[in-house]
Design an enzyme around this catalytic site. Structure first.
Site, PDB file in Angstrom:
ATOM      1  CD  GLU A 122       3.233  -4.647  14.063  1.00 41.41           C
ATOM      2  OE1 GLU A 122       2.007  -4.674  13.984  1.00 41.41           O
ATOM      3  OE2 GLU A 122       3.986  -5.013  13.133  1.00 41.41           O
ATOM      4  CG  ASP A 161       7.081 -12.388   8.531  1.00 38.94           C
ATOM      5  OD1 ASP A 161       6.272 -11.461   8.495  1.00 38.94           O
ATOM      6  OD2 ASP A 161       7.392 -12.989   9.562  1.00 38.94           O
ATOM      7  CE1 TYR A 204      -0.872  -5.128   9.004  1.00 36.59           C
ATOM      8  CE2 TYR A 204       0.404  -5.433  11.005  1.00 36.59           C
ATOM      9  CZ  TYR A 204       0.347  -5.294   9.641  1.00 36.59           C
ATOM     10  OH  TYR A 204       1.499  -5.314   8.894  1.00 36.59           O
TER      11      TYR A 204
END
Length: 253
Positions: free
Chosen positions: A41, A52, A167
């Site tokens: 990724e 994040d 995911y």
């Protein structure tokens, strides 16, 4: 033809492109693949990475500060593809950098750069019609995030529109390492199995061998991000590729 990633079992390794620099990113990606990572990724650095945690935020800020742009990330993708054609490459980004280029133009240049798929963290599956059309036109796999809080109807839509792998987020919140794997992860994977035969990769908080082994009992792959980015942050640039390769070999042991 649907895109398939060779996972089962596997490791998806996240790297922030351009941290510590673009040349080292290439070396790290190659080392990760050689150590057993099936998919890279490749993160596009962004100034406001809401999903994040602090480790990846710092890496993005460093790369942005060095002037790393989307075009640079795609250039590294092309070099990874040329060096290791067997590996999967997923461009990991937010919508903002992509919209600046245009969805269709982005998909075109991502394919030219050797990418297999794209994960846009803030792309909502219910609003992704134009994006999905552009991805299909260019033979790219759209990868969507599935959260434990998502109702079955949304998981079904995510599963139906994903390619390559789904995911599964092990917990709600931001990325980052954790001491223990969240119990929601296995439950989420079980729910997703009702809607897809695609490989399922579990991420957010995967940071050690025990996590990877635990994930391997119920999913096809573990996504390792913050632990790799932290290792890069704490290691001299000249030693980063070797350190990441060693870490991934340990995760697979």
């Amino acid at each position: 033809m649907p895109i398939e990633f060779k996972l089962k079992p596997g490791i998806v390794a996240y790297i922030t492109a351009g941290d510590p620099d673009l040349e080292t990113t290439l070396d790290i990606a190659i080392a990760a693949i050689d150590a057993g990572a099936e998919v890279i990724e490749l993160g596009v650095p962004f100034s406001d990475p809401l999903a994040d945690g602090p480790v990846i935020q710092r890496a993005s800020e460093r790369a942005v500060g060095r002037g790393v742009r989307l075009v640079d990330v795609l250039a590294i993708s092309r070099k990874i593809r040329d060096a290791r054609p067997e590996a999967g490459i997923v461009i990991f980004s937010y919508l903002n950098p992509v919209i600046r280029v245009g969805l269709r133009e982005f998909c075109r240049v991502a394919k030219q750069a050797g990418a297999d798929g794209v994960l846009l963290t803030d792309m909502i599956v219910e609003e992704a019609a134009e994006y999905l059309d552009a991805m299909k036109e260019n033979g790219l796999a759209p990868v969507f995030l599935a959260a434990p809080t998502s109702p079955d109807e949304r998981l079904k839509a995510i599963a139906e529109h994903s390619q390559g792998f789904v995911y599964a987020i092990s917990r709600v919140g931001i990325t980052g390492t954790r001491d223990a794997l969240e119990s929601d992860a296995e439950t989420l994977v079980t729910r997703l199995r009702k809607f897809t035969s695609l490989p399922i990769a579990v991420g957010f908080g995967i940071s050690n061998t025990s996590h990877v082994k635990a994930v391997g009992a119920f999913a096809e792959a573990a996504v390792v991000g913050s632990a790799i980015v932290r290792l890069i942050e704490e290691t001299p640039k000249e030693e980063a590729a070797e350190a990441v390769g060693k870490f991934i070999r340990e995760l697979r042991s």
